[in-house]
Design a protein around this motif. Structure first.
Motif, PDB file in Angstrom:
ATOM      1  N   HIS A  72       0.780  -1.137  -0.012  1.00  0.00           N
ATOM      2  CA  HIS A  72      -0.034   0.040  -0.079  1.00  0.00           C
ATOM      3  C   HIS A  72       0.948   1.046   0.077  1.00  0.00           C
ATOM      4  O   HIS A  72       0.645   2.273  -0.584  1.00  0.00           O
ATOM      5  N   ALA A  75       2.855   1.538  -3.583  1.00  0.00           N
ATOM      6  CA  ALA A  75       1.801   2.151  -4.562  1.00  0.00           C
ATOM      7  C   ALA A  75       1.481   3.494  -4.405  1.00  0.00           C
ATOM      8  O   ALA A  75       1.576   4.353  -5.344  1.00  0.00           O
ATOM      9  N   ALA A  76       1.223   3.958  -3.214  1.00  0.00           N
ATOM     10  CA  ALA A  76       1.063   5.372  -2.890  1.00  0.00           C
ATOM     11  C   ALA A  76       2.005   6.332  -3.255  1.00  0.00           C
ATOM     12  O   ALA A  76       2.129   7.254  -3.794  1.00  0.00           O
ATOM     13  N   LYS A  79       2.786   6.535  -7.063  1.00  0.00           N
ATOM     14  CA  LYS A  79       1.855   7.309  -7.649  1.00  0.00           C
ATOM     15  C   LYS A  79       1.960   8.809  -7.335  1.00  0.00           C
ATOM     16  O   LYS A  79       1.991   9.908  -8.152  1.00  0.00           O
ATOM     17  N   ASP A  85      -0.407   5.018 -11.694  1.00  0.00           N
ATOM     18  CA  ASP A  85      -1.257   4.063 -10.741  1.00  0.00           C
ATOM     19  C   ASP A  85      -0.856   2.749 -11.188  1.00  0.00           C
ATOM     20  O   ASP A  85      -1.163   2.476 -12.261  1.00  0.00           O
ATOM     21  N   THR A  86      -0.374   1.933 -10.245  1.00  0.00           N
ATOM     22  CA  THR A  86       0.077   0.670 -10.447  1.00  0.00           C
ATOM     23  C   THR A  86      -1.065  -0.369 -10.470  1.00  0.00           C
ATOM     24  O   THR A  86      -0.554  -1.513 -10.844  1.00  0.00           O
ATOM     25  N   GLY A  87      -2.105   0.113 -10.398  1.00  0.00           N
ATOM     26  CA  GLY A  87      -3.427  -0.882 -10.374  1.00  0.00           C
ATOM     27  C   GLY A  87      -3.383  -1.791  -9.184  1.00  0.00           C
ATOM     28  O   GLY A  87      -4.154  -2.707  -9.327  1.00  0.00           O
ATOM     29  N   ARG A 164       2.954  -1.293 -15.556  1.00  0.00           N
ATOM     30  CA  ARG A 164       2.894   0.244 -15.040  1.00  0.00           C
ATOM     31  C   ARG A 164       3.919   0.232 -13.743  1.00  0.00           C
ATOM     32  O   ARG A 164       4.251   1.338 -13.447  1.00  0.00           O
ATOM     33  N   ASP A 259      -7.443  -4.307 -14.456  1.00  0.00           N
ATOM     34  CA  ASP A 259      -8.212  -3.196 -14.173  1.00  0.00           C
ATOM     35  C   ASP A 259      -8.437  -2.465 -15.509  1.00  0.00           C
ATOM     36  O   ASP A 259      -9.371  -1.621 -15.917  1.00  0.00           O
TER      37      ASP A 259
END
Length: 375
Positions: A72, A75-76, A79, A85-87, A164, A259
């Motif tokens: 988490h 990814a944050a 971004k 966004d790594t999805g 990504r 996604d």
């Protein structure tokens, strides 16, 4: 010296560590063969998966669970730095079992995994899972095939978009001033006057520390600095379908919907490095199991298939070690580059920068492969 740390290898393991090192204030370069290398990143399925890992090695289970928990934050931060966004989605994962025998084996394996010594430690997320019979599996996944025997579900698991993720790391590295040096195959590593000297065809670079993260290339490079990284290739195939309306918000062990709507299918393993062309019989088996799992895929078009080479150690667990003869030389190798990306980016770099790996990683030293001699 040219750099504080040079990372050999620009695959997912290498770039995640390089990004973390730059966050620690290190002057970093990545020396990479380029896209012609047998790069494991091409075979990434995108699972962030820890629930079933570590049978026979509790340290690996803890390490994997810690990384999924750290995802988490990874990814944050990526971004925030790059806008990419790594999805990443951690909605839980299903290990779907097509037959009663498969389900029985899965239950037995998870029972052994959960009961082995050393599974719990301070700060490690607990191992959570549920055994689902056929009816409960169909209740949670209404589109699953009628012959599916059951599933094992864990809220720990998830998935991400590996392309990504790779792009986000490279963009962040460029923004941070990390030098990415492609088309440079390292052929020599020497230690002189407190520095490491890397050489190749027409080039030389020096640094205070090195990180060998070159996939299958680790095996010939590691002995140059007193390290041992025995690896074998593991060839895998993936099928990608056309884009579909969302029907699967969870990952499964061999099938997931991205996604963007396409479905990825893949679970094959071959100990070969002969070529990167998909094999028809293996593709057929992957497709057949996918259709049994979700019959709606029967008439869906496959838009492409590919094969690529991952690496695996003799026992399947990672190698993390620093050279005793040449402190400052590190070698890392693993099979689960996506799952462990968070630890490689957020945990390992702090230890490399400090000059030593923590005791928790001693279970992943290559000394475990040494066979004692007998009189």
């Amino acid at each position: 010296m040219d750099y504080d740390v040079i990372v050999i290898g620009g695959g997912l393991v290498g770039v995640s560590i390089a990004w973390g090192l730059s966050r620690c204030g290190q002057r970093v370069a990545i020396v990479d063969e380029g896209d012609l290398a047998n790069r494991a990143a091409r075979a990434n399925f995108g699972l962030v998966w820890s629930s079933s890992k570590g049978l026979g090695n509790a340290a690996y289970s803890r390490w994997s669970r810690t990384s999924t928990a750290n995802w988490h934050r990874l990814a944050a931060e990526l971004k925030a730095e790059t806008g990419i966004d790594t999805g990443f989605v951690q909605s839980g994962g299903f290990s779907i079992r097509l037959t009663p025998t498969e389900l029985e084996r899965g239950v037995a394996s998870m029972t052994k995994l959960a009961s082995q010594r050393g599974m719990d430690a301070d700060g490690t997320p607990p191992l959570e899972y549920e055994i689902l019979d056929q009816a409960e599996t169909r209740r949670r996944l209404p589109l699953v095939g009628e012959t599916v025997a059951g599933a094992i579900f864990s809220p720990l698991d998830g998935h991400a978009n590996p392309l990504r993720l790779f792009a986000a790391f490279h963009k962040a590295l460029q923004q941070r001033g990390v030098h990415y040096l492609p088309h440079r195959k390292t052929t020599g590593i020497h230690h002189r006057a407190g520095a490491f000297e890397l050489t190749g065809d027409g080039w030389t670079l020096t640094s205070g520390k090195i990180v060998i993260a070159a996939g299958i290339g680790n095996t010939p490079l590691a002995p140059m600095v007193g390290l041992n990284v025995p690896l074998s290739p593991s060839r895998g195939q993936i099928i990608v379908t056309e884009r579909l309306k969302p029907f699967l918000s969870h990952a499964t062990g061999y099938l997931r919907q991205t996604d963007e709507g396409s479905v990825l299918i893949g679970e094959s393993k071959e100990a070969t490095i002969d070529h990167q062309r998909p094999r028809g019989p293996i593709t057929a088996v992957l497709a057949e199991r996918a259709v049994r799992t979700f019959p709606l895929l029967r008439d869906v078009k496959a838009v492409r298939t590919w094969a690529a080479f991952r690496v695996v150690t003799p026992d399947g667990y990672p190698i993390y070690e620093q050279s005793e003869r040449f402190p400052g030389a590190f070698a890392f190798a693993c099979h689960s580059g996506v799952t462990l990306a968070a630890n490689h980016a957020l945990v390992l770099p702090r230890q490399i920068s400090a000059g030593g790996l923590c005791a928790d990683l001693s279970a992943f030293h290559s000394r475990r492969f040494r066979v004692p001699t007998t009189a």
